[in-house]
Design an enzyme around this catalytic site. Structure first.
Site, short mmCIF file in Angstrom:
data_model
loop_
_atom_site.label_atom_id
_atom_site.label_comp_id
_atom_site.label_asym_id
_atom_site.label_seq_id
_atom_site.Cartn_x
_atom_site.Cartn_y
_atom_site.Cartn_z
N THR A 7 23.07 24.15 -2.29
CA THR A 7 22.24 24.92 -3.21
C THR A 7 20.79 24.79 -2.77
O THR A 7 20.36 23.75 -2.28
CB THR A 7 22.39 24.43 -4.66
OG1 THR A 7 21.89 23.10 -4.77
CG2 THR A 7 23.84 24.48 -5.11
N GLY A 8 20.04 25.88 -2.94
CA GLY A 8 18.68 25.89 -2.40
C GLY A 8 18.69 25.77 -0.89
O GLY A 8 17.79 25.19 -0.29
N GLY A 12 13.18 24.92 3.03
CA GLY A 12 12.83 23.53 2.80
C GLY A 12 13.92 22.54 3.17
O GLY A 12 14.55 22.64 4.23
N ILE A 13 14.16 21.59 2.27
CA ILE A 13 15.14 20.53 2.53
C ILE A 13 16.53 21.11 2.72
O ILE A 13 17.27 20.70 3.62
CB ILE A 13 15.11 19.50 1.38
CG1 ILE A 13 13.79 18.72 1.40
CG2 ILE A 13 16.31 18.55 1.46
CD1 ILE A 13 13.58 17.84 0.19
N GLY A 14 16.92 22.06 1.88
CA GLY A 14 18.25 22.64 1.99
C GLY A 14 18.48 23.30 3.33
O GLY A 14 19.55 23.14 3.95
N SER A 127 14.81 12.79 -6.59
CA SER A 127 13.39 12.57 -6.33
C SER A 127 13.01 11.14 -6.68
O SER A 127 13.57 10.55 -7.60
CB SER A 127 12.55 13.52 -7.18
OG SER A 127 11.17 13.22 -7.07
N TYR A 139 11.25 16.94 -15.45
CA TYR A 139 11.77 16.75 -14.09
C TYR A 139 12.32 15.34 -13.92
O TYR A 139 13.46 15.15 -13.47
CB TYR A 139 10.64 17.01 -13.10
CG TYR A 139 11.02 16.96 -11.65
CD1 TYR A 139 11.77 17.98 -11.07
CD2 TYR A 139 10.62 15.90 -10.83
CE1 TYR A 139 12.10 17.96 -9.72
CE2 TYR A 139 10.94 15.87 -9.49
CZ TYR A 139 11.69 16.90 -8.94
OH TYR A 139 12.01 16.87 -7.60
#
Length: 239
Positions: A7-8, A12-14, A127, A139
């Site tokens: 997902t995502g 970026g990270i994904g 995170s 968050y």
């Protein structure tokens, strides 16, 4: 050939995790608000707003029908920063759907196949802010909640050959980061200087750790939180 749902996964990270897996000969199914700019026989794209429960359920069923999923990386996230006087309780509900309920629905859709094959990898990207950080009420709460859910899944799924783990990054140079911190500005430099290793992380730093957790040989590691954070889990960050 293993197939991993990310997902995502479009940026970026994904995207960095997907690139790493594809480089070692695996397939990636990317799920996000947009599809990858290119698709081929190792990269497949789906779109959905994961803050929408109905849309999440629909795309989960479609992916499960189209692909044999061996691993799931729950990477999509949003921050919605506010100090407590300005925080909106609805933000907690929105991020709980994105960070907790959506991963549950997606994993439930592909879990029967993992159980039948006696193999699976589940990896959450959370995170360092799960330990607490100013402006991160919604968050931090939902990311910390992921840690509890992951440990529960690890216990339930371990006898079935399925592992569940978390990578908790510190500050990483992504569009999410730059959406809050001006790119290459004084605050970014201040944050970098406050990291014990004296730099901000890159998506590739996180992908390196993900490659370990998703590997076939990581079958004896489950229920763990790895802080890939440059040492920031040992103390605070400048804000």
């Amino acid at each position: 050939m293993k197939t991993t749902l990310i997902t995502g996964g479009n940026s970026g990270i994904g995207a960095a995790i997907g690139d790493r897996l594809r480089a070692r000969g695996e397939r990636v199914v990317s799920l996000g608000l947009e599809k990858p700019t290119t698709e081929n026989d190792t990269l497949f794209g789906y779109t959905a707003d994961l803050t929408d429960a109905a849309a999440t359920a629909q795309v989960a069923a479609q992916i499960a029908a189209d692909h044999t999923i061996d691993a799931v990386v729950h990477n999509a996230g949003a921050i919605l920063p506010n100090l407590l006087p300005d925080a909106d309780p609805d933000d907690i509900l929105k991020l709980a759907q994105l960070h907790l309920a959506a991963p549950m629905a997606l994993t439930q859709a592909v879990l029967p196949g993992m159980i039948a094959r006696g193999f699976g990898r589940i990896l959450f990207i959370t995170s360092r802010a799960s330990m607490g950080m100013p402006t991160r009420s919604a968050y931090s709460a939902t990311k910390a909640g992921v840690h509890g859910m992951m440990r529960t899944w690890a216990l339930e799924l371990a006898p079935k050959g399925i592992t569940a783990n978390v990578i908790a990054p510190g500050p990483v140079l992504t569009e999410n980061f730059w959406g809050i911190v001006p790119k290459d500005g004084e605050l970014q430099e201040k944050i970098a200087n406050g990291v014990p290793v004296r730099r901000i992380g890159t998506p590739e730093d996180i992908a390196n750790a993900a490659g370990f957790f998703l590997d076939d040989n990581a079958s004896f590691v489950t229920g763990q939180v790895l802080y890939v954070c440059g040492g920031t889990s040992l103390g605070g960050l400048p804000s």
